[in-house]
Design a protein around this motif. Structure first.
Motif, short mmCIF file in Angstrom:
data_model
loop_
_atom_site.label_atom_id
_atom_site.label_comp_id
_atom_site.label_asym_id
_atom_site.label_seq_id
_atom_site.Cartn_x
_atom_site.Cartn_y
_atom_site.Cartn_z
N ALA A 21 -28.25 -115.53 -23.38
CA ALA A 21 -29.01 -116.64 -22.32
C ALA A 21 -30.28 -117.02 -22.74
N ARG A 22 -31.06 -116.13 -23.54
CA ARG A 22 -32.13 -116.74 -24.04
C ARG A 22 -32.04 -117.84 -24.84
N ASN A 23 -31.12 -117.73 -26.11
CA ASN A 23 -30.71 -118.63 -27.13
C ASN A 23 -30.43 -120.09 -26.23
N HIS A 24 -29.63 -119.72 -25.23
CA HIS A 24 -29.18 -121.07 -24.67
C HIS A 24 -30.47 -121.85 -23.80
N ARG A 25 -31.19 -121.20 -23.18
CA ARG A 25 -32.17 -121.63 -22.65
C ARG A 25 -33.10 -122.45 -23.83
N GLN A 26 -33.42 -121.60 -24.80
CA GLN A 26 -34.04 -122.51 -25.89
C GLN A 26 -33.35 -123.70 -26.34
N ARG A 27 -32.09 -123.76 -26.48
CA ARG A 27 -31.49 -124.95 -27.06
C ARG A 27 -31.53 -126.10 -25.86
N THR A 28 -31.29 -125.79 -24.72
CA THR A 28 -31.44 -126.81 -23.69
C THR A 28 -32.68 -127.40 -23.44
N GLN A 29 -33.56 -126.71 -23.88
CA GLN A 29 -35.09 -127.23 -23.71
C GLN A 29 -35.59 -128.29 -24.62
N ARG A 30 -34.86 -128.31 -25.70
CA ARG A 30 -35.28 -129.23 -26.60
C ARG A 30 -34.68 -130.69 -26.45
N THR A 31 -35.45 -131.65 -26.76
CA THR A 31 -35.01 -133.00 -26.64
C THR A 31 -34.10 -133.56 -27.45
N PRO A 32 -33.39 -134.49 -27.36
CA PRO A 32 -32.49 -134.89 -28.41
C PRO A 32 -33.14 -135.50 -29.78
N GLU A 33 -34.44 -135.98 -29.54
CA GLU A 33 -35.22 -136.41 -30.89
C GLU A 33 -35.53 -134.93 -31.37
N GLU A 34 -35.89 -134.04 -30.75
CA GLU A 34 -36.23 -132.79 -31.60
C GLU A 34 -35.14 -132.33 -32.45
N ILE A 35 -34.03 -132.42 -31.87
CA ILE A 35 -32.72 -131.82 -32.32
C ILE A 35 -32.36 -132.70 -33.44
N HIS A 36 -32.64 -134.02 -33.59
CA HIS A 36 -32.34 -134.91 -34.69
C HIS A 36 -33.29 -134.56 -35.84
N ALA A 37 -34.60 -134.45 -35.45
CA ALA A 37 -35.46 -134.33 -36.53
C ALA A 37 -35.31 -133.05 -37.06
N LYS A 38 -34.96 -131.82 -36.39
CA LYS A 38 -34.51 -130.57 -37.00
C LYS A 38 -33.38 -130.63 -37.99
#
Length: 50
Positions: A21-38
């Motif tokens: 649950a903690r990992n899922h919350r961390q993933r869903t709080q990121r914006t698409p731009e942050e995910i793309h940059a990572k």
């Protein structure tokens, strides 16, 4: 004895659920731009290593 084993198993399942649950919350709080940059950073690091 079996009660202790059962309680230990229940504690393990509960702990795993909390971690997921903690990992899922961390993933869903990121914006698409942050995910793309990572992802771009990971690709760049993989290309440098190769």
């Amino acid at each position: 004895m079996w009660k202790i084993v059962g309680l230990a198993g229940l504690a393990g399942v509960t702990a795993t659920g909390v971690i997921i649950a903690r990992n899922h919350r961390q993933r869903t709080q990121r914006t698409p731009e942050e995910i793309h940059a990572k992802l771009r950073e990971r690709v760049a690091a993989a290309q440098e290593a190769a």
